[in-house]
Design an enzyme around this catalytic site. Structure first.
Site, PDB file in Angstrom:
ATOM      1  N   LYS A  29      -1.958  -3.092   8.195  1.00 29.82           N
ATOM      2  CA  LYS A  29      -1.661  -2.913   6.772  1.00 29.82           C
ATOM      3  C   LYS A  29      -0.159  -2.869   6.498  1.00 29.82           C
ATOM      4  O   LYS A  29       0.303  -3.372   5.475  1.00 29.82           O
ATOM      5  CB  LYS A  29      -2.326  -1.650   6.227  1.00 29.82           C
ATOM      6  CG  LYS A  29      -1.765  -0.351   6.757  1.00 29.82           C
ATOM      7  CD  LYS A  29      -2.456   0.845   6.130  1.00 29.82           C
ATOM      8  CE  LYS A  29      -1.940   2.150   6.699  1.00 29.82           C
ATOM      9  NZ  LYS A  29      -0.524   2.377   6.427  1.00 29.82           N
ATOM     10  N   THR A  30       0.617  -2.285   7.435  1.00 31.91           N
ATOM     11  CA  THR A  30       2.065  -2.224   7.224  1.00 31.91           C
ATOM     12  C   THR A  30       2.660  -3.628   7.198  1.00 31.91           C
ATOM     13  O   THR A  30       3.583  -3.915   6.425  1.00 31.91           O
ATOM     14  CB  THR A  30       2.734  -1.378   8.321  1.00 31.91           C
ATOM     15  OG1 THR A  30       2.101  -0.092   8.379  1.00 31.91           O
ATOM     16  CG2 THR A  30       4.210  -1.196   8.046  1.00 31.91           C
ATOM     17  N   ASP A 214       1.220   2.409  -0.392  1.00 34.52           N
ATOM     18  CA  ASP A 214       0.590   2.541   0.924  1.00 34.52           C
ATOM     19  C   ASP A 214      -0.220   3.839   0.964  1.00 34.52           C
ATOM     20  O   ASP A 214       0.068   4.788   0.231  1.00 34.52           O
ATOM     21  CB  ASP A 214       1.692   2.568   1.990  1.00 34.52           C
ATOM     22  CG  ASP A 214       1.144   2.532   3.400  1.00 34.52           C
ATOM     23  OD1 ASP A 214      -0.027   2.146   3.586  1.00 34.52           O
ATOM     24  OD2 ASP A 214       1.893   2.886   4.334  1.00 34.52           O
ATOM     25  N   GLU A 215      -1.222   3.904   1.841  1.00 28.36           N
ATOM     26  CA  GLU A 215      -2.079   5.090   2.008  1.00 28.36           C
ATOM     27  C   GLU A 215      -2.627   5.550   0.657  1.00 28.36           C
ATOM     28  O   GLU A 215      -2.590   6.738   0.312  1.00 28.36           O
ATOM     29  CB  GLU A 215      -1.294   6.234   2.687  1.00 28.36           C
ATOM     30  CG  GLU A 215      -0.685   5.872   4.029  1.00 28.36           C
ATOM     31  CD  GLU A 215      -1.713   5.712   5.152  1.00 28.36           C
ATOM     32  OE1 GLU A 215      -2.927   5.736   4.869  1.00 28.36           O
ATOM     33  OE2 GLU A 215      -1.299   5.538   6.305  1.00 28.36           O
ATOM     34  N   GLN A 245     -10.438   6.746   5.871  1.00 31.63           N
ATOM     35  CA  GLN A 245      -9.411   7.599   6.476  1.00 31.63           C
ATOM     36  C   GLN A 245      -8.840   8.606   5.471  1.00 31.63           C
ATOM     37  O   GLN A 245      -7.722   9.093   5.637  1.00 31.63           O
ATOM     38  CB  GLN A 245      -8.286   6.743   7.059  1.00 31.63           C
ATOM     39  CG  GLN A 245      -8.745   5.834   8.193  1.00 31.63           C
ATOM     40  CD  GLN A 245      -7.594   5.108   8.853  1.00 31.63           C
ATOM     41  OE1 GLN A 245      -6.766   5.702   9.541  1.00 31.63           O
ATOM     42  NE2 GLN A 245      -7.536   3.798   8.649  1.00 31.63           N
ATOM     43  N   ARG A 589      -8.002   6.331  16.922  1.00 28.42           N
ATOM     44  CA  ARG A 589      -6.636   6.425  17.471  1.00 28.42           C
ATOM     45  C   ARG A 589      -6.580   5.794  18.870  1.00 28.42           C
ATOM     46  O   ARG A 589      -5.506   5.532  19.389  1.00 28.42           O
ATOM     47  CB  ARG A 589      -6.178   7.887  17.597  1.00 28.42           C
ATOM     48  CG  ARG A 589      -6.115   8.720  16.327  1.00 28.42           C
ATOM     49  CD  ARG A 589      -5.366   8.053  15.228  1.00 28.42           C
ATOM     50  NE  ARG A 589      -6.267   7.320  14.355  1.00 28.42           N
ATOM     51  CZ  ARG A 589      -5.892   6.407  13.475  1.00 28.42           C
ATOM     52  NH1 ARG A 589      -4.628   6.077  13.362  1.00 28.42           N
ATOM     53  NH2 ARG A 589      -6.777   5.786  12.700  1.00 28.42           N
TER      54      ARG A 589
END
Length: 705
Positions: A29-30, A214-215, A245, A589
């Site tokens: 996503k970044t 973002d997020e 998330q 993770r």
């Protein structure tokens, strides 16, 4: 665009209108955000200050800036890239005069905020130790865009409390008088600025042609209102996030914002990023099997071209000490095999008190570790305070401990009084405790202070006499009883938040059956160990702190009802859904190995409790998982595994560390380390004339001496 996949390219090339990018864990996503920013500058010829790009953490913001700068090769000093709070601060520096503040306002951090609240509580003669709870409530109100005036008129809608209202009004008045803002004001006052001054709002609506967030799933109410206000004119908002998330409900984050995006921004395009670049397929399939049981979510099925990889491991053990030793043993094996470095390993847990047993096992095994996003169990303030009292009770000459707890909990003995005691001690070459008693008798101490000092001395001597009396009567008290007495009589636990109170209880119960002297010695050795400074250490952290991180090897511990999901969530559907998301975040993770564990018995909240396997385990298909029990009653896992086949582990080590052995060629050596079970065991042997050798017992033909 050559290194983007088709879905990332689609997100990049959508220019006009709202866009929701549902970015699964590890899906890049970044890269989408940074490349889209560069695309808008280089291809669409937008000025750099026409794009607002925000995220939530300083680390993520710095990474975003660095990657964008590398892509566009432009000076980004005039850009609007950073955390949402920092960009609001930038706006307020220019416009806050409209709200009656000066542009040179100070921004108070959490310590400043808490110190001010404590000062106000003291002024109002309200118990000072409540300051953390008051701070948290003020956070919540500001995140809900409820200022002091609104709170006074809100009735019970926001849990109205008369004392809290007084403190909140005074707190905000003090901030304004000091020309200061706290962290939550940065958002709340920017929203207020835009709502009350339409011309200012229009100015920034026209400036920001494109907005990227973002997020997005982590937005709270005030942040969401702010974003909607700024995006209202052009509607070119790109929201990037993953509802699976969303794990910060306790901070006010509301997953409904991302779920309602299409409703709030009609005509929005949805792009799903489902190719995962982090984990193996077995890890992805297992984590999807868990998260898919949440009903209110945007469906995503992650896939990878990394191959299936190792199965997910789950081990059910007798208690938390065995669980911790099991983890330490596996880490040692992985390290000795040369498969992974210590820094490749993350150990995740739901609550901080779980770290105590894990830290003990790692220390006992000589394995380097670091607690990330927190402090080591034995370094926590409440733990160090209790230990300091115990040391002073048993050793009145312990000046360091006296300095630490003479005003803990606050009893009005300030720095000036302590300075007089220090001076008296130097004159007479006495310890501080004896000097303190001498000062009580002197005329240089005012009566109010004398009473406080007398009370402190009486408390310490009473606790000491109690222990001495038991010893004289040949009745030995264990360390747990003594620590419990100290905690109760000093009031150390009063006013602590639940988690910190539970830490105190965890220390007390871990001292059961131990002598006080031995226990204090052990704790001293633990707290004096320096952290590994080479950077090669195992990372310990809560599941919440693991968000945004990744490790080749991940352990998720305490997969039990009441731990994960947490007992406070049980019976509440929306909170169970968040606990499931938290477990999903922990699982995703892992890059190569994911190892889950739980314990049949766990010491929780001052008593040993029988634990049931977590309901989330029922969702793990056996095709992706390897189940092991190491408990005295293998039936205990039946309810959690949903009738899946369980392999009973039989551990029969043939050799142990320190054992002397003979090799047919290299002669006599000493085993320094061993890993594996039965015939699969491998050992590290030090031969005096040869050096260290790693050997398989199947092939080495070693004999014990």
């Amino acid at each position: 665009m050559q290194d983007l996949n088709p879905q990332q390219k689609e997100a990049l090339q959508h220019i006009n209108g709202p866009l929701l990018v549902l970015a699964g864990a590890g899906s890049g996503k970044t890269k989408v955000i940074t490349h889209k920013f560069a695309y808008l500058i280089k291809t669409q010829k937008n000025p750099i200050d026409a794009i607002l790009a925000v995220t939530f953490t300083n680390r993520a913001a710095e990474e975003m800036k660095a990657r964008i700068a590398g892509l566009i090769s432009n000076d980004i000093r005039d850009s609007w890239i950073g955390t949402l709070h920092s960009q609001c601060g930038k706006i307020l520096r220019r416009e806050i005069k409209h709200l009656g503040y000066s542009p040179d306002f100070s921004i108070y951090d959490e310590d400043d905020r808490c110190n001010l609240i404590r000062h106000i509580l003291k002024d109002f003669k309200i118990y000072e130790a409540l300051y953390k709870g008051v701070s948290s409530r003020i956070n919540f109100l500001k995140a809900s865009l409820v200022g002091p005036d609104q709170f006074l008129t809100a009735g019970d809608g926001f849990g109205f409390d008369e004392k809290l209202a007084k403190v909140y009004v005074r707190y905000q008045d003090e901030l304004q008088r000091s020309n200061a803002l706290d962290f939550d004001d940065l958002i709340m006052l920017t929203v207020k600025l835009f709502q009350e001054h339409p011309k200012v709002l229009k100015k920034y609506q026209q400036l920001f042609v494109y907005i990227m967030v973002d997020e997005f799933q982590d937005l709270n109410f005030s942040q969401y209102q702010l974003v909607k206000l700024m995006a209202k004119q052009h509607k070119n908002i790109c929201a990037v996030g993953d509802d699976d998330q969303s794990i910060y409900r306790f901070r006010g984050a509301d997953v409904q914002h991302i779920l309602n995006f299409e409703k709030d921004f009609p005509g929005a395009r949805i792009v799903r990023l489902e190719q995962n670049y982090r984990s193996t397929q077995n890890i992805l399939d297992a984590s999807h099997a868990v998260i898919s049981k949440n009903t209110n979510r945007n469906d995503k099925k992650l896939w990878t071209d990394k191959g299936p990889g190792e199965k997910v491991h789950f081990c059910w053990l007798n208690n938390e000490e065995e669980e911790a030793r099991h983890i330490a043993k596996i880490i040692r094996e992985l390290y000795l095999k040369g498969a992974f470095a210590y820094k490749d390993i993350g150990i995740l847990y739901r609550v901080n008190l779980q770290s105590r047993a894990i830290e003990d096992a790692l220390r006992d095994g000589g394995l380097p570790y670091k607690v990330v996003g927190g402090v080591s169990f034995y370094q926590r303030k409440e733990i160090k305070d209790l230990i300091a009292y115990a040391r002073l009770v048993f050793n009145h000459g312990d000046n360091v401990s006296l300095r630490r707890i003479i005003n803990c909990p606050p009893r009005g003995i300030g720095a000036a009084t302590l300075s007089k005691i220090e001076s008296e001690a130097k004159k007479k070459s006495a310890c501080l405790f004896d000097s303190l008693k001498a000062c009580i008798k002197s005329s240089g101490i005012v009566s109010a202070t004398r009473e406080k000092l007398e009370s402190f001395v009486a408390l310490v001597e009473q606790l000491a006499a109690h222990q001495t009396g038991h010893q004289a009567g040949n009745e030995t008290r264990n360390a747990a009883d003594i620590l419990r007495d100290i905690a109760e009589q000093t009031g150390l636990s009063e006013g602590l938040e639940d988690d910190r109170r539970q830490n105190v209880l965890e220390l007390i119960t871990s001292a059961e059956g131990k002598g006080m002297s031995d226990f204090l010695d052990k704790v001293s050795l633990l707290t004096n160990l320096r952290e590994n400074e080479s950077g090669d250490h195992i990372a310990l952290m809560t599941l919440h702190n693991a968000k945004g991180l990744e490790f080749p090897v991940v352990f998720v511990t305490g997969i039990e009802e009441g731990v994960l999901p947490y007992f406070k969530a049980i019976g509440k559907e929306d909170e169970i859904a968040e606990e499931r998301r938290l477990f999903y975040v922990g699982m995703t993770r892992a890059r190569d190995l994911l190892l889950l564990s739980g314990a049949k018995k766990r010491r929780l909240y001052s008593r040993v409790q029988e634990q049931e396997p977590s309901r989330f385990l029922k969702n793990l298909p056996r095709d992706y998982c390897h189940w092991i029990e190491k408990v005295t009653d293998p039936q205990s896992l039946r309810s959690g595994r949903d009738n899946k086949k369980v392999e009973i582990a039989k551990v029969k080590p043939l050799f142990a560390s320190g054992c002397r052995v003979k090799h047919p060629v290299w002669g006599i050596g000493v085993i320094r380390d061993c890993y594996g079970d039965g015939e699969d065991q491998k050992v590290m042997v030090n031969f005096p004339n040869i050096g260290m050798k790693r050997l398989s017992l199947k092939l080495a033909n070693l004999t014990k001496i």
